[in-house]
Design an enzyme around this catalytic site. Structure first.
Site, mmCIF file in Angstrom:
data_model
loop_
_atom_site.group_PDB
_atom_site.id
_atom_site.type_symbol
_atom_site.label_atom_id
_atom_site.label_comp_id
_atom_site.label_asym_id
_atom_site.label_seq_id
_atom_site.Cartn_x
_atom_site.Cartn_y
_atom_site.Cartn_z
ATOM 1 C CG ASP A 269 -3.963 5.388 -2.069
ATOM 2 O OD1 ASP A 269 -4.764 4.323 -1.882
ATOM 3 O OD2 ASP A 269 -2.753 5.684 -1.873
ATOM 4 C CG ASN A 295 -0.593 9.391 6.934
ATOM 5 O OD1 ASN A 295 -1.507 8.823 7.377
ATOM 6 N ND2 ASN A 295 0.567 9.205 7.147
ATOM 7 C CB ALA A 296 -5.379 6.582 5.669
ATOM 8 C CG ASP A 316 -8.477 -2.753 1.023
ATOM 9 O OD1 ASP A 316 -7.933 -3.442 1.373
ATOM 10 O OD2 ASP A 316 -8.623 -2.615 -0.492
ATOM 11 C CB CYS A 356 -4.399 -7.855 2.230
ATOM 12 S SG CYS A 356 -3.406 -6.440 2.389
HETATM 13 N N1 SAH Z 1 -8.829 -0.449 -1.861
HETATM 14 C C1 SAH Z 1 -7.850 -0.696 -2.866
HETATM 15 C C2 SAH Z 1 -6.626 -1.231 -2.449
HETATM 16 C C3 SAH Z 1 -5.846 -0.599 -1.459
HETATM 17 S S1 SAH Z 1 -4.212 -1.267 -1.207
HETATM 18 C C4 SAH Z 1 -8.579 -1.556 -3.907
HETATM 19 O O1 SAH Z 1 -9.498 -2.145 -3.843
HETATM 20 O O2 SAH Z 1 -8.160 -1.380 -5.148
HETATM 21 C C5 SAH Z 1 -3.573 -0.053 -0.214
HETATM 22 C C6 SAH Z 1 -3.333 1.322 -0.770
HETATM 23 O O3 SAH Z 1 -2.881 2.126 0.655
HETATM 24 C C7 SAH Z 1 -2.339 1.522 -1.480
HETATM 25 O O4 SAH Z 1 -2.955 2.197 -2.773
HETATM 26 C C8 SAH Z 1 -1.462 2.636 -0.981
HETATM 27 O O5 SAH Z 1 -1.005 3.669 -1.721
HETATM 28 C C9 SAH Z 1 -2.193 3.165 0.288
HETATM 29 N N2 SAH Z 1 -1.456 3.761 1.364
HETATM 30 C C10 SAH Z 1 -0.477 3.015 1.942
HETATM 31 N N3 SAH Z 1 -0.158 3.641 3.076
HETATM 32 C C11 SAH Z 1 -0.935 4.767 3.142
HETATM 33 C C12 SAH Z 1 -1.219 5.664 4.207
HETATM 34 N N4 SAH Z 1 -0.843 6.025 5.384
HETATM 35 N N5 SAH Z 1 -2.360 6.587 3.901
HETATM 36 C C13 SAH Z 1 -3.074 6.399 2.864
HETATM 37 N N6 SAH Z 1 -2.881 5.525 1.954
HETATM 38 C C14 SAH Z 1 -1.947 4.655 2.096
#
Ligand code: SAH
Length: 413
Positions: A269, A295-296, A316, A356
Site C-alpha cells: 500500500d 506505489n502499486a 483492490d 469500487c
Molecule cells: N483492500 C483493502 C482496501 C483498499 S482501499 C481492504 O480490503 O481493506 C485502497 C487502498 O489503496 C488504500 O489503502 C490506499 O492507501 C491505497 N492506494 C491508493 N493509491 C495507491 C497507489 N498508487 N499505490 C499503492 N496503494 C495505493
C-alpha cells in the site's frame, strides 16, 4: 419561523412540483430527483419534508428536500409521512432485522446503508460494541431525526459507544454548519472486531488514523480465502483485509488446492499509517507478515521486470473514476494493473480483481479485465463474479447502490 421537519404534511404544507422527467424518475422507482427537474418549490425549508406533486398537483409521495444539493429530492415514502423521526426509527429497526437474517460470522457490518435501507443520507456501521454514524444530508442532520437515530440504535443494539464521523466536504456541500468527528454517546470509541470466523482487526473511531474498515469486502475476503494458496501478494492492502484472511483463516481450505494454504503473504500500500495498522492487526492475530510501502504501479512494474511469480494476487485499488469524465483514464489504470498481475501469476494461480468505481460499470470492468487477459496471452476461468456484502443492500432500480465489483479468476494455462 422556519418549519421543522417531522410535521404532518397536513399541518405543514411545503410542496414541490416535478417536471414530467422528474415524475418519470419516480415512476422508475428511483428515489432521486435533480433540481433541474423540480418545476416549483413552495415554502420548503432546508432539510424539510415535502409533499411531491406532478405539474397538475397530483400527490406522488413524500420526500426529503435539500436546498443545496443537486439532488433536491430524495423520496422517503410513496404515501404521506406524519412523523419523520418515527419513520426513521421504524426503518432502522427494519434494517437491523434484515441484517439478523442475512449477516453471520461477524461483529462488524453496515447496519444502515442510506438509499439501500430507504434512509437516504444515513450510514451506520457496527464495529463490535462501537457504532459509527455518518450523516450526509440536511434532513438527516435535523435534531429530532438525530435523536430518533441515537435512541433507536441504543435500544436495539446496546452499544458501548456511538461516534460520528464527519466528512467536512459533504457538510459544506449540504450547507450545514461545520462539525468535528466526535463521541455522540457512551465512552467507547475504539475496539477490536472480528469477521469471518475470527480474523481480528483494530477499530478506532476518533483517535489518530481513521481505521474504519471496507466492510463491503467482508464476504469477498472469505470467498477469496477459499482459493488463495501458495505465495500471495495483496496489492492496495490498506489495513490488511485480504492479506490477513489468507494467512489467518485456517478454517478456509483452498477449494482448488486442498493441501495448500498461503505459504507467504505480502501486503502493498502507499499509505504508511494504513500499513502500520495492518502490522498491528497481524500481531493481534499472532502473525508476522511483510508489508511494503510503495506505489502499486511502480512496484508491479519492478516485480514484473524482475520475473517475480505469485500464486495469488489481489488488486483492490481506490476508485479511479470519481466522475464519468475520468472513465477512460480509469480503464487505462485497471488495464495496466490487471495485465501486470496476470503476467506474474503461476499456472493455476488466482487473481482477485476489484473495482469500487461506480462510474466503471460491471460490463466495462469485465471488458477491461478480459482485454488484459488477451494481452497477457492467458486464459482465465471466472470462478466467482461478486459484489458488495449483503449488508450493503443494492436496489434493483437504483444503479448508484451497486458499485463494487470483485472477480475471482483462475489461470487455466
Ligand atoms: N483492500 C483493502 C482496501 C483498499 S482501499 C481492504 O480490503 O481493506 C485502497 C487502498 O489503496 C488504500 O489503502 C490506499 O492507501 C491505497 N492506494 C491508493 N493509491 C495507491 C497507489 N498508487 N499505490 C499503492 N496503494 C495505493
Amino acid at each position: 419561523m422556519p418549519k421543522k421537519p417531522g410535521f404532518s404534511p397536513e399541518h405543514a404544507e411545503p410542496s414541490v412540483k416535478l417536471s414530467a422527467r422528474g415524475v418519470a424518475r419516480l415512476q422508475g422507482r428511483h428515489p432521486w430527483v435533480y433540481r433541474s427537474d423540480v418545476a416549483e418549490a413552495n415554502d420548503v425549508p432546508p432539510g424539510g419534508l415535502v409533499r411531491v406533486l406532478d405539474l397538475r398537483g397530483k400527490f406522488l409521495g413524500t420526500a426529503l428536500y435539500s436546498s443545496s444539493s443537486q439532488i433536491a429530492i430524495r423520496m422517503i415514502s410513496h404515501g404521506s409521512v406524519a412523523d419523520l423521526p418515527a419513520l426513521v426509527a421504524e426503518r432502522i429497526r427494519a434494517a437491523i432485522a434484515y441484517r439478523k437474517e442475512l449477516v453471520s460470522n461477524t461483529d462488524a457490518y453496515r447496519i444502515v446503508f442510506s438509499e439501500g435501507d430507504f434512509l437516504p443520507g444515513l450510514i451506520v456501521d457496527r464495529y463490535n460494541d462501537v457504532l459509527c454514524l455518518q450523516i450526509l444530508t440536511q434532513a438527516m442532520d435535523a435534531t429530532l431525526v438525530r435523536e430518533a437515530v441515537l435512541q433507536t440504535l441504543r435500544e436495539e443494539l446496546q452499544p458501548a459507544g456511538i461516534v460520528e464521523r464527519v466528512d467536512a466536504r459533504i457538510r459544506e456541500l449540504e450547507q450545514l454548519p461545520p462539525l468535528q468527528s466526535r463521541q455522540l454517546w457512551g465512552e467507547k470509541s475504539s475496539t477490536v472486531f472480528s469477521m469471518n470466523d475470527g480474523v481480528r482487526f483494530h477499530y478506532d473511531g476518533l483517535e489518530g488514523q481513521k481505521t474504519g474498515a471496507f466492510l463491503d469486502q467482508r464476504e469477498n475476503y472469505a470467498a477469496a480465502a477459499r482459493y488463495a494458496h501458495g505465495e500471495a501478494l495483496d496489492v492496495f492492502c490498506y489495513q490488511g483485509g485480504f492479506a490477513l484472511h489468507f494467512s489467518v483463516n485456517s478454517a478456509a481450505h483452498s477449494a482448488l488446492h486442498p493441501a495448500a494454504k498461503c505459504s507467504s503473504v505480502i501486503g502493498v500500500d502507499s499509505s504508511r499509517p494504513a500499513l502500520e495498522m495492518a502490522e498491528k492487526n497481524a500481531a493481534l492475530n499472532g502473525r508476522e507478515m511483510e508489508w511494503i510501502e510503495a506505489n502499486a504501479f511502480d512496484l508491479l512494474r519492478e516485480y514484473a521486470a524482475a520475473n517475480r511469480r505469485y500464486d495469488t494476487i489481489v488488486l483492490d485499488p481506490p476508485a479511479f473514476a470519481k466522475t464519468k469524465r475520468d472513465l477512460e483514464k480509469a480503464l487505462g489504470g485497471y488495464k495496466e494493473l490487471n495485465l501486470r498481475a496476470m503476467k506474474m501469476l503461476r499456472p493455476g494461480g488466482i487473481l482477485v480483481t476489484c473495482s469500487c468505481s461506480y462510474h466503471v460499470g460491471a460490463a466495462d470492468f469485465f471488458e477491461v479485465v478480459a482485454d488484459a487477459a488477451r494481452d497477457a496471452h492467458k486464459s482465465f476461468r471466472v470462478i466467482e463474479n461478486r459484489g458488495a456484502a449483503k449488508d450493503h443492500p443494492m436496489l434493483l432500480n437504483v444503479p448508484e447502490t451497486s458499485y463494487l465489483k470483485c472477480l475471482i479468476l483462475s489461470v487455466s494455462n
